[in-house]
Design a protein around this motif. Structure first.
Motif, PDB file in Angstrom:
ATOM      1  N   LEU A   1       0.835  -1.202   0.000  1.00 55.08           N
ATOM      2  CA  LEU A   1       0.000   0.000   0.000  1.00 55.08           C
ATOM      3  C   LEU A   1       0.873   1.257   0.000  1.00 55.08           C
ATOM      4  O   LEU A   1       0.577   2.230  -0.701  1.00 55.08           O
ATOM      5  N   ALA A   2       1.962   1.231   0.778  1.00 51.36           N
ATOM      6  CA  ALA A   2       2.864   2.388   0.810  1.00 51.36           C
ATOM      7  C   ALA A   2       3.520   2.607  -0.554  1.00 51.36           C
ATOM      8  O   ALA A   2       3.663   3.749  -1.006  1.00 51.36           O
ATOM      9  N   LEU A   3       3.909   1.513  -1.225  1.00 49.71           N
ATOM     10  CA  LEU A   3       4.516   1.653  -2.558  1.00 49.71           C
ATOM     11  C   LEU A   3       3.520   2.233  -3.546  1.00 49.71           C
ATOM     12  O   LEU A   3       3.877   3.098  -4.370  1.00 49.71           O
ATOM     13  N   TRP A   4       2.268   1.783  -3.483  1.00 47.74           N
ATOM     14  CA  TRP A   4       1.265   2.351  -4.386  1.00 47.74           C
ATOM     15  C   TRP A   4       1.034   3.830  -4.100  1.00 47.74           C
ATOM     16  O   TRP A   4       0.802   4.629  -5.017  1.00 47.74           O
ATOM     17  N   GLN A   5       1.076   4.209  -2.831  1.00 44.60           N
ATOM     18  CA  GLN A   5       0.923   5.629  -2.498  1.00 44.60           C
ATOM     19  C   GLN A   5       2.074   6.444  -3.081  1.00 44.60           C
ATOM     20  O   GLN A   5       1.868   7.559  -3.572  1.00 44.60           O
ATOM     21  N   LEU A   6       3.293   5.872  -3.046  1.00 44.99           N
ATOM     22  CA  LEU A   6       4.428   6.578  -3.642  1.00 44.99           C
ATOM     23  C   LEU A   6       4.250   6.725  -5.147  1.00 44.99           C
ATOM     24  O   LEU A   6       4.583   7.768  -5.727  1.00 44.99           O
ATOM     25  N   VAL A   7       3.736   5.691  -5.785  1.00 48.51           N
ATOM     26  CA  VAL A   7       3.506   5.767  -7.235  1.00 48.51           C
ATOM     27  C   VAL A   7       2.483   6.846  -7.557  1.00 48.51           C
ATOM     28  O   VAL A   7       2.672   7.661  -8.476  1.00 48.51           O
ATOM     29  N   VAL A   8       1.397   6.860  -6.798  1.00 49.25           N
ATOM     30  CA  VAL A   8       0.360   7.869  -7.039  1.00 49.25           C
ATOM     31  C   VAL A   8       0.919   9.272  -6.790  1.00 49.25           C
ATOM     32  O   VAL A   8       0.655  10.211  -7.562  1.00 49.25           O
ATOM     33  N   ALA A   9       1.718   9.416  -5.724  1.00 49.68           N
ATOM     34  CA  ALA A   9       2.309  10.724  -5.434  1.00 49.68           C
ATOM     35  C   ALA A   9       3.254  11.164  -6.546  1.00 49.68           C
ATOM     36  O   ALA A   9       3.280  12.346  -6.935  1.00 49.68           O
ATOM     37  N   PHE A  10       4.018  10.214  -7.098  1.00 51.04           N
ATOM     38  CA  PHE A  10       4.926  10.566  -8.200  1.00 51.04           C
ATOM     39  C   PHE A  10       4.145  11.005  -9.436  1.00 51.04           C
ATOM     40  O   PHE A  10       4.520  11.975 -10.107  1.00 51.04           O
ATOM     41  N   VAL A  11       3.064  10.302  -9.729  1.00 50.96           N
ATOM     42  CA  VAL A  11       2.256  10.680 -10.902  1.00 50.96           C
ATOM     43  C   VAL A  11       1.660  12.069 -10.713  1.00 50.96           C
ATOM     44  O   VAL A  11       1.666  12.900 -11.634  1.00 50.96           O
ATOM     45  N   LEU A  12       1.143  12.337  -9.509  1.00 48.77           N
ATOM     46  CA  LEU A  12       0.575  13.659  -9.254  1.00 48.77           C
ATOM     47  C   LEU A  12       1.644  14.744  -9.348  1.00 48.77           C
ATOM     48  O   LEU A  12       1.393  15.836  -9.897  1.00 48.77           O
ATOM     49  N   LEU A  13       2.857  14.459  -8.836  1.00 51.46           N
ATOM     50  CA  LEU A  13       3.938  15.439  -8.928  1.00 51.46           C
ATOM     51  C   LEU A  13       4.327  15.689 -10.382  1.00 51.46           C
ATOM     52  O   LEU A  13       4.563  16.835 -10.790  1.00 51.46           O
ATOM     53  N   ALA A  14       4.379  14.603 -11.167  1.00 51.01           N
ATOM     54  CA  ALA A  14       4.729  14.762 -12.582  1.00 51.01           C
ATOM     55  C   ALA A  14       3.673  15.581 -13.310  1.00 51.01           C
ATOM     56  O   ALA A  14       4.002  16.439 -14.145  1.00 51.01           O
ATOM     57  N   LEU A  15       2.398  15.324 -13.000  1.00 50.83           N
ATOM     58  CA  LEU A  15       1.340  16.103 -13.647  1.00 50.83           C
ATOM     59  C   LEU A  15       1.395  17.557 -13.228  1.00 50.83           C
ATOM     60  O   LEU A  15       1.101  18.462 -14.030  1.00 50.83           O
ATOM     61  N   TRP A  16       1.778  17.808 -11.979  1.00 51.90           N
ATOM     62  CA  TRP A  16       1.828  19.184 -11.491  1.00 51.90           C
ATOM     63  C   TRP A  16       2.986  19.962 -12.114  1.00 51.90           C
ATOM     64  O   TRP A  16       2.855  21.125 -12.464  1.00 51.90           O
ATOM     65  N   ARG A  17       4.144  19.286 -12.250  1.00 52.77           N
ATOM     66  CA  ARG A  17       5.326  19.969 -12.745  1.00 52.77           C
ATOM     67  C   ARG A  17       5.482  19.889 -14.253  1.00 52.77           C
ATOM     68  O   ARG A  17       6.363  20.532 -14.823  1.00 52.77           O
ATOM     69  N   ALA A  18       4.676  19.092 -14.912  1.00 51.31           N
ATOM     70  CA  ALA A  18       4.843  18.916 -16.352  1.00 51.31           C
ATOM     71  C   ALA A  18       4.381  20.162 -17.101  1.00 51.31           C
ATOM     72  O   ALA A  18       3.631  21.001 -16.576  1.00 51.31           O
ATOM     73  N   ARG A  19       4.854  20.312 -18.349  1.00 52.66           N
ATOM     74  CA  ARG A  19       4.475  21.455 -19.191  1.00 52.66           C
ATOM     75  C   ARG A  19       3.001  21.341 -19.558  1.00 52.66           C
ATOM     76  O   ARG A  19       2.528  20.296 -19.964  1.00 52.66           O
ATOM     77  N   ARG A  20       2.303  22.430 -19.399  1.00 52.70           N
ATOM     78  CA  ARG A  20       0.888  22.455 -19.747  1.00 52.70           C
ATOM     79  C   ARG A  20       0.738  23.145 -21.097  1.00 52.70           C
ATOM     80  O   ARG A  20       0.950  24.348 -21.231  1.00 52.70           O
ATOM     81  N   LEU A  21       0.380  22.391 -22.079  1.00 56.36           N
ATOM     82  CA  LEU A  21       0.296  22.938 -23.436  1.00 56.36           C
ATOM     83  C   LEU A  21      -0.957  23.785 -23.638  1.00 56.36           C
ATOM     84  O   LEU A  21      -0.940  24.754 -24.388  1.00 56.36           O
TER      85      LEU A  21
END
Length: 377
Positions: free
Chosen positions: A248-268
């Motif tokens: 469960l902790a690993l899945w939370q890290l994956v979800v957090a990484f995806v959210l961080l990537a979406l937040w920091r990614a270029r918004r076209l």
């Protein structure tokens, strides 16, 4: 001074690595297990976590103890399942043996041999106190208390489970540490842990009496002990060895990484329509310039455009500088292609056309020279 400073810097850099090595050594010293201790639940191990003492007790009571990974046969009356690594087919075979009258004692609380639901642990706060029997199972009539540290308790069956004859013993924390489940002509006894079987706990409370009552109720009882899997054996995969909370902790890290990537990614964003410059076809532009020159009677300017374009083409073709004079270009063309020098020179430096007919003739002469030169290789 510089030598001492360098020595101190080297020691400072080595300290983290020394700390890591000491930490690993400490973990190995604390968590490691000496070879003399054997494997947990090993029927042949005299170590604290082995079960050799139980095997000896059962033999002393007249039990015919067989230790094997093979399923029990019809001559076996009781079977002890220390750790459940059974395949679905072997599990069904074992249950079929129970239905024919055998008694199966399951020491693995996570086993799926029969349906049970964990309800908690045997701890009371931080203490692992002994548990009273508090049931009327005849086979356990002489057993008063058991010491089962680190055990779990199962939900006490109600409704259909109770109607099926399941009985609960050794209640603790709204559950029961031992369940007796009838199955066909036989019985499945579920224990909330294997701690009562190990050598260091067998002499505590009535642990030995409990196991003797279950496994060797009478001298001459044939007992089959299903050998637990060796470390690295069994059917569990790598994913099965990871604790649910760790997954469960690993899945939370994956979800957090995806959210961080979406937040920091270029918004076209949406495509923006930009006004494009007016595009005119080349032929139309040439015709428009020609018409303007015709209206302005700029025959001299048109002739210069034609000759300048011819001279630029010839100098690029012949490898001459762009500023080469018409005489040099004409001499080079005549020397390399055989075209008469005077004809080339008239095309490069003509007189101002007096009318449109002379301008047309000049354009034809320019085009002829260009084609003749470009054909020569």
């Amino acid at each position: 001074m510089s030598g001492r400073a360098g020595a101190r810097t080297g020691v400072g850099r080595a300290l983290p690595w020394v700390a890591v090595v000491l930490g690993v050594a400490l973990v190995v010293a604390v968590a490691g297990r000496g070879p003399e201790e054997g494997e947990p639940l090993d029927p042949g191990s005299p170590g604290p976590l082995g079960t050799k003492a139980l095997m000896d007790v059962l033999r002393e009571l007249g039990g015919e103890v067989g230790i094997s990974s093979d399923p029990p046969g019809s001559a076996v009356q009781t079977t002890l399942l220390l750790s459940d690594d059974l395949t679905p087919e072997r599990r069904q075979d074992l249950l079929e043996w129970v239905r024919q009258g055998g008694t199966l004692v399951v020491a693995d609380p996570s086993s799926g041999v029969t349906e049970v639901e964990p309800a908690g642990s045997t701890r009371i706060g931080l203490l692992d106190a002994e548990i009273e029997r508090r049931c009327d199972v005849a086979a356990l009539g002489n057993v008063g208390r058991v010491a089962a540290p680190g055990g779990v308790v199962f939900e006490i069956p109600a409704g259909r489970g109770a109607a099926a004859g399941t009985r609960a013993c050794f209640p603790r924390n709204d559950g029961a540490w031992l369940l007796v489940q009838p199955l066909g002509l036989g019985t499945v006894v579920r224990l909330g842990g294997a701690s009562v079987l190990v050598n260091e706990e067998l002499g505590e409370a009535d642990n030995g009496l409990l196991l003797a009552s279950l496994l060797v109720p009478a001298p001459g009882t044939a007992v089959r002990v299903l050998r637990p899997p060796l470390p690295g054996g069994g059917n569990a995969g790598l994913g099965d060895l990871v604790a649910p909370r760790v997954r469960l902790a690993l899945w939370q890290l994956v979800v957090a990484f995806v959210l961080l990537a979406l937040w920091r990614a270029r918004r076209l964003g949406r495509p923006v329509a930009e006004p494009q410059p007016v595009q005119l076809p080349g032929a139309e532009l040439v015709m428009a310039v020609g018409n303007l020159l015709q209206r302005a009677k700029g025959r001299g300017q048109a002739a210069r455009l034609l000759t300048d374009d011819l001279r630029r083409s010839l100098t690029e073709r012949l490898g001459l500088p762009p500023s080469a004079p018409p005489d040099l270009v004409a001499d080079t063309v005549a020397a390399r292609t055989g075209i008469p020098r005077e004809r080339v020179l008239r095309a490069l430096s003509p007189a101002t056309p007096r009318d449109e007919a002379e301008l047309v003739a000049l354009s034809q002469a320019v085009d002829t020279v260009r084609r003749e030169v470009t054909r020569v290789r």
